[in-house]
Design an enzyme around this catalytic site. Structure first.
Site, short mmCIF file in Angstrom:
data_model
loop_
_atom_site.label_atom_id
_atom_site.label_comp_id
_atom_site.label_asym_id
_atom_site.label_seq_id
_atom_site.Cartn_x
_atom_site.Cartn_y
_atom_site.Cartn_z
N PHE A 119 7.47 6.10 5.81
CA PHE A 119 6.27 6.29 5.00
C PHE A 119 5.10 5.51 5.57
O PHE A 119 5.23 4.33 5.95
CB PHE A 119 6.51 5.79 3.57
CG PHE A 119 7.39 6.67 2.74
CD1 PHE A 119 6.89 7.76 2.07
CD2 PHE A 119 8.75 6.37 2.63
CE1 PHE A 119 7.71 8.56 1.30
CE2 PHE A 119 9.58 7.16 1.86
CZ PHE A 119 9.06 8.27 1.19
N ASP A 120 3.94 6.15 5.57
CA ASP A 120 2.70 5.43 5.70
C ASP A 120 2.53 4.62 4.41
O ASP A 120 3.19 4.91 3.40
CB ASP A 120 1.55 6.44 5.86
CG ASP A 120 0.19 5.79 5.84
OD1 ASP A 120 -0.01 4.81 6.57
OD2 ASP A 120 -0.68 6.28 5.09
N LEU A 121 1.67 3.61 4.42
CA LEU A 121 1.48 2.78 3.21
C LEU A 121 0.15 3.08 2.52
O LEU A 121 0.13 3.64 1.43
CB LEU A 121 1.60 1.30 3.57
CG LEU A 121 1.42 0.29 2.44
CD1 LEU A 121 2.37 0.59 1.27
CD2 LEU A 121 1.63 -1.13 2.95
N ASP A 122 -0.96 2.74 3.17
CA ASP A 122 -2.27 2.94 2.56
C ASP A 122 -2.57 4.42 2.38
O ASP A 122 -2.56 5.19 3.35
CB ASP A 122 -3.37 2.32 3.42
CG ASP A 122 -3.27 0.81 3.49
OD1 ASP A 122 -2.74 0.22 2.53
OD2 ASP A 122 -3.71 0.22 4.49
#
Length: 217
Positions: free
Chosen positions: A8-11
């Site tokens: 997953f990307d975060l931001d």
């Protein structure tokens, strides 16, 4: 294709970090005497590497490293907590983990900041493996962060997928031979994600979970 690992990307994917990122970036532009666009126009700061975005907004190339350091003086003390998980994210992570999926973070955000944000919101309960960006040339782009995660954490690319909200997530996944799912509740839109080559694009966490669990790649 059976998915075993979800990166997953975060931001803009797990948390809405726009306020902190945008306010910290605006502070930098002001310090350099550059125009500060509207909040909406500065949404492009969320996701891509800051060095390239500051340069696009007028910071000289040879000053971009200094600009990033200045940004961190605000973001790392205040901005990182001007942030909140998107609705449905905790349930998304919970359901995937319960289904036996290995969950990881692959973000351009600095490692320490990513770890603190995940811990602050209790999301590291579901995603303990967090890989962030560094100034090291081996981890200074989304593609390189993903490569590091795959290599150093022993992930089989043939059973992995990336989930993110911007074209950088999609391109970074493609550089490493893994498919990517785009999501529209973040800072990119469907057109951007589809043009970048996303395998699928979803508007809700619920749809995203169902697709991953079906494994229809």
């Amino acid at each position: 294709m059976s998915i075993k690992t979800v990166l997953f990307d975060l931001d803009g994917t797990l948390t809405d970090s726009g306020e902190g990122i945008i306010k910290s970036s605006a502070m930098v532009l002001e310090k350099y005497g550059l125009p500060v666009p509207s909040f909406e126009e500065m949404r492009v700061f969320v996701g891509p590497p800051l060095h390239e975005t500051f340069h696009k907004f007028g910071v000289p190339e040879d000053k971009c490293d200094d600009a990033v350091e200045l940004y961190r003086t605000r973001y790392c003390t205040v901005g990182k907590f001007e942030n909140v998980p998107y609705p449905g994210i905790r349930e998304l992570l919970r359901d995937l983990k319960a289904a036996g999926k290995r969950l990881m973070i692959a973000t351009s955000k600095p490692q320490a900041a990513a770890e603190k944000v995940m811990h602050h919101f209790g999301l590291d309960e579901f995603v303990p493996e967090i890989i962030g960006g560094t100034d090291d040339p081996r981890r200074n782009s989304k593609g390189k962060v993903i490569a590091w995660a795959l290599r150093e954490y022993g992930v089989n690319p043939d059973t992995a997928v990336m989930v993110g909200d911007r074209e950088h997530d999609i391109h970074g996944a493609a550089e490493n031979g893994i498919p990517a799912i785009g999501i529209t509740w973040g800072y990119g839109d469907r057109a951007e994600l589809e043009a970048a080559g996303a395998k699928a694009v979803f508007d809700t966490p619920e749809e995203t979970v169902q697709y991953i669990l079906r494994g229809s790649f």
